[in-house]
Each structure stands twice: as structure tokens, then as C-alpha cells.
Design an enzyme around this catalytic site. Sequence first.
Site, short mmCIF file in Angstrom:
data_model
loop_
_atom_site.label_atom_id
_atom_site.label_comp_id
_atom_site.label_asym_id
_atom_site.label_seq_id
_atom_site.Cartn_x
_atom_site.Cartn_y
_atom_site.Cartn_z
N HIS A 70 4.83 0.77 0.01
CA HIS A 70 5.74 -0.47 0.90
C HIS A 70 4.49 -1.65 1.63
O HIS A 70 3.72 -1.31 1.87
CB HIS A 70 6.28 0.55 2.23
CG HIS A 70 5.75 1.22 2.66
ND1 HIS A 70 4.82 2.43 1.49
CD2 HIS A 70 4.84 1.01 4.21
CE1 HIS A 70 3.74 3.30 2.42
NE2 HIS A 70 3.41 2.31 4.03
N HIS A 93 0.84 -1.18 0.16
CA HIS A 93 0.15 -0.06 -0.28
C HIS A 93 0.96 1.33 -0.24
O HIS A 93 1.99 1.12 0.21
CB HIS A 93 -0.94 -0.03 1.01
CG HIS A 93 -0.12 0.04 2.74
ND1 HIS A 93 0.64 -0.53 3.24
CD2 HIS A 93 -0.28 1.39 3.15
CE1 HIS A 93 1.09 -0.34 4.20
NE2 HIS A 93 0.54 0.94 4.25
N ASP A 107 0.90 4.54 1.92
CA ASP A 107 -0.03 5.91 2.94
C ASP A 107 -1.00 7.10 2.60
O ASP A 107 0.30 8.06 1.43
CB ASP A 107 1.04 6.12 4.06
CG ASP A 107 1.58 5.43 4.68
OD1 ASP A 107 1.29 3.82 5.03
OD2 ASP A 107 3.10 5.46 5.13
N ARG A 129 7.19 -8.56 15.40
CA ARG A 129 7.52 -7.03 15.12
C ARG A 129 6.78 -6.43 16.04
O ARG A 129 5.90 -6.69 15.96
CB ARG A 129 7.99 -7.47 14.28
CG ARG A 129 8.48 -6.06 13.59
CD ARG A 129 8.04 -6.42 12.03
NE ARG A 129 8.98 -4.66 11.56
CZ ARG A 129 8.27 -3.63 10.75
NH1 ARG A 129 6.59 -4.21 10.48
NH2 ARG A 129 8.94 -2.54 10.28
#
Length: 358
Positions: free
Chosen positions: A281, A225, A227, A291
Site C-alpha cells: 500500500h 510498502h 507494514d 492530509r
Amino acid sequence: MDSCQLLCEFQVQPHVPKNFIWPKEYLEDAHEELQAPIVDLDGFLKGNNEATKNASKLINEACLNHGFFQVINHGIDMNLIAKAYDEMDTIFKLSLDRKMSVYKEHGSMWGYSGGHAHRFSSKLPWKETFSFPYYHVNNALKPVVTNYFKSTLGDDFEQAGMTFEKYCKAMKELAMKLTELLAISLGVNDPLHYRELFEEGCSIMRCNNYPCCQQPSLVLGTGPHCDPTSITLLHQDQVGGLQVFVDNKWNTVRPLPNALVVNIGDTFMALSNGRYKSCLHRAVVNKHKERRSLAFFLCPKDDKVVRPPKDIISSDGTKHYPDFTWSDLLEFTQNHYRADESTLSNFTNWLLSSKPQI
């Protein structure tokens, strides 16, 4: 069984639920590290002209190419970042029932989400998030974040709210300084040009937790996607997993313990008249380690008109995107479209066909 429960219960199971599995074309491995500059902000923040010139040059080169860079000596207390992670861990370790009590309602951006099942039914991200708003209030007796935590999670999370209040305030101040540096890097005559757009805006703070997955090659922590927001300030832990699509391949973004990852979003791409790139990204997950990351998204005030500065339009000879407001783009991405690499172009088409021009 809903996806939140599936995400919690299947972390240690050998097989991934079907609605979390992504098609193979989304799962190509990354083999190279992204060539993203590390920008030292110390001189810029102290008003040093030569350091500002050097920093703006590095940012310009990165943003013309892919829109990602890392910043060091940014002025954010690393102890504050550590405290924010500690408070985030407490939230994600709550029972499923407790987390579901603050579950994101349909159409809302705020609260807990497991796998984004409140919005989608397939290609679900292998993560859980907790999102809340941050905006400036003149009356210091009304701390926005602290009150949000108390009203949703309860009085026992007042300290967590106070920690994130400080964190968001520091991030907003840094993001506002970065708008100045971005303006300088674009050659805008007034370095403070963009500040008015964002000073009274409601920014988005999102805590991300990516649990371990027994079949990490089948899933994505966050799908590909761009942002839709303006500027993202991200702190990622040392596990790694952020990847950026540049030159037709996925590239890893190496975690640096004292750095923040900064990337350009669709709204700032429009504010730069398309010069600066809002890049595709994603986040991948790990079989052995969870994570975590902390993402602060700078957003304009809802009703402010998003358009490039006149000197950029004059220099470029044309304006590449119609005028719009952040509330227009937010409506599109929340109610009509799942953010991807084509969000801004598809939003432009939707805007031109559905709304009279500003």
C-alpha cells in the site's frame, strides 16, 4: 538545506526537489475503489455469537485476498479521535527549529521526521511524522506517552500527552480484541492464543501529516510498502490518499468518518502461516488540501517467538516461515532494509543466513 526544511519551504513552490521525485513506475494512478468489507464490531464486542461469526467471515475473506478491512461501531470515542487530531495539528504547526529539537536520531523510531531524511536520500516521502511508543505499565503513576511528550516537547505538551495516552490505550484494547476475532476467523481453537504475544509489547503510534504539493503527480506521501508490524489501526481524515495494490493495480480506500482501517502486517502474516496477506500500500498527496492520519501499530513483545499456532501448522501440513522475534524483524527493517512488498521473504533469507534458529 536538509529535506525537513525543503519539505516545509517547498510546499508552495512550483517545483518539487529532486530527492522527493519518484520514478514513473511507482506513480501509476488508481482508478478503482478497493473492495474492502465494512465490519460492524458491535455484536462481537457485546459477545453475540452470530455477529461474531458474521464478522469473522468478512475478515477471513478480506485477509485471504488483500488483508484490508474497515471497522465501525468499534467502541473508540470519536471525540477522542478529534482531540488527537487537534493535538497533532499543534505539533506539526510548531516552528522547524522546535520540531528539529525532537528529530529522530539515527537508529531510533521515536520523534519527528520530515521526509524520512534520517534514513534515506532519494525517493523521499512527502510527509512529516511524529512517532512515539506505547506499552503497558502496571504502575498507573507512570504514564508512558504523557511522560514522553513532557520530556521531549516540554511541560506545555502535557495535555497532548494525556490525550494520546488515552488514544493509545483505547487502540491497544481494540487491537487486542481484534487478535481474538482474527484467531476465530483463522479457525484457531483458542481465540485468546495471540494475546500473550502482544499484551506486554511496545506498540508504535505515528501521527502523519501530508502537506499540499504543487506537483502531486511526481511524489508519494508514503512509498509502496507492507507494514512489518502485526496489525495496523488507521484513522484517516476525509481528504483521502490511501491506496492498496490488488490484482496488479492500485485501488483507493475510501475514507469513512466513523471507521478505522485495519490491515494485516508482515508479522501477523507469519503468525497465520502465510494464509493472511500483508498487502502493498501507499499514500498519495493532494495539491489543494493537506492530509492527516493517525496510525497505531500493534507489535509483539520484543523477545516473544513469532510462530503460527500448532493447529494451523497441522492443518496446513508445513510451516512457511522460520521462527523469529519482533526484535529480529525490527532490526532488519530499521538497519538493513527499506520496507517493500518483499520484506518478509527477504527477512527470512537474512535471518536464515545470519542467525541460529530459535
